[in-house]
Design a protein around this motif. Structure first.
Motif, mmCIF file in Angstrom:
data_model
loop_
_atom_site.group_PDB
_atom_site.id
_atom_site.type_symbol
_atom_site.label_atom_id
_atom_site.label_comp_id
_atom_site.label_asym_id
_atom_site.label_seq_id
_atom_site.Cartn_x
_atom_site.Cartn_y
_atom_site.Cartn_z
ATOM 1 N N GLU A 199 -10.514 0.398 -3.667
ATOM 2 C CA GLU A 199 -11.899 0.704 -3.309
ATOM 3 C C GLU A 199 -11.990 2.171 -2.873
ATOM 4 O O GLU A 199 -11.168 2.632 -2.090
ATOM 5 C CB GLU A 199 -12.314 -0.217 -2.155
ATOM 6 N N PRO A 200 -12.967 2.933 -3.383
ATOM 7 C CA PRO A 200 -13.075 4.344 -2.969
ATOM 8 C C PRO A 200 -13.492 4.472 -1.510
ATOM 9 O O PRO A 200 -14.267 3.656 -1.005
ATOM 10 C CB PRO A 200 -14.145 4.904 -3.900
ATOM 11 N N ASP A 201 -12.972 5.501 -0.830
ATOM 12 C CA ASP A 201 -13.367 5.730 0.557
ATOM 13 C C ASP A 201 -14.760 6.360 0.600
ATOM 14 O O ASP A 201 -15.347 6.691 -0.435
ATOM 15 C CB ASP A 201 -12.337 6.585 1.292
ATOM 16 N N ASP A 202 -15.308 6.531 1.788
ATOM 17 C CA ASP A 202 -16.680 7.026 1.941
ATOM 18 C C ASP A 202 -16.869 8.430 1.372
ATOM 19 O O ASP A 202 -17.894 8.722 0.745
ATOM 20 C CB ASP A 202 -17.097 6.998 3.419
ATOM 21 N N ARG A 232 -17.045 8.154 -2.354
ATOM 22 C CA ARG A 232 -18.320 7.527 -2.742
ATOM 23 C C ARG A 232 -19.454 8.549 -2.771
ATOM 24 O O ARG A 232 -20.268 8.547 -3.684
ATOM 25 C CB ARG A 232 -18.681 6.404 -1.780
ATOM 26 N N GLU A 274 0.820 -1.219 0.000
ATOM 27 C CA GLU A 274 0.000 0.000 0.000
ATOM 28 C C GLU A 274 0.852 1.267 0.000
ATOM 29 O O GLU A 274 0.522 2.244 -0.676
ATOM 30 C CB GLU A 274 -0.921 -0.024 1.225
#
Length: 157
Positions: free
Chosen positions: A127-130, A133, A12
């Motif tokens: 994956e997109p964070d909140d 999103r 990461e």
């Protein structure tokens, strides 16, 4: 082979830490959005790379082009946004048709309502964070891809 199989290569901390050069940005955006069927005009893509400061086969000196943060400045960001709009619209970036996120998502069996998240995954590789999103839900169609490609995260590889 050892490097490509190394866990450190995909760690990461090592992902998305390098600023994309104009060529990487121009070609990478088109490839990630699967815009090579039909094939766009290579002359148009090379022209966009030139407009963004990297003239193919014409490096500024024998050392090549500078890298990293030298590719990010106000003029470059406006140029990159202009390229993204041209790419998504089609003809100005050597494509006959505009980009259709719904069609791309459907080819990968993603639901229409998840098209923004799907687009974030293919462009960012994570994956997109909140927060992202929420911004994606507010955007529609091509706006989603434009938002992702022009965001600071979209400049990194």
């Amino acid at each position: 082979e050892t490097i490509l199989h190394s866990k450190l290569f995909f760690a990461e901390a090592n992902l998305r830490t390098r600023v994309l050069s104009p060529v990487e940005f121009v070609i990478g955006a088109a490839r990630a959005l699967e815009m090579f069927d039909p094939t766009p005009s290579t002359l148009a893509l090379a022209d966009w790379s030139w407009r963004l400061g990297q003239d193919l086969f014409e490096p500024p000196n024998v050392g090549g082009w500078p890298g990293g943060r030298t590719w990010i400045n106000p003029r470059a960001m406006i140029g990159r946004a202009n390229y993204v709009n041209a790419l998504l619209d089609g003809p100005s970036a050597g494509r006959r048709e505009p980009f259709d996120l719904t069609e791309l998502a459907a080819r990968h069996r993603a639901k229409a309502e998840d098209a923004g998240v799907f687009c974030a995954r293919i462009l960012y590789g994570v994956e997109p964070d909140d927060a992202l999103r929420k911004r994606l839900v507010a955007a529609k169609g091509r706006e989603v891809a434009a938002l992702l490609l022009t965001a600071p995260e979209g400049q990194l590889g």
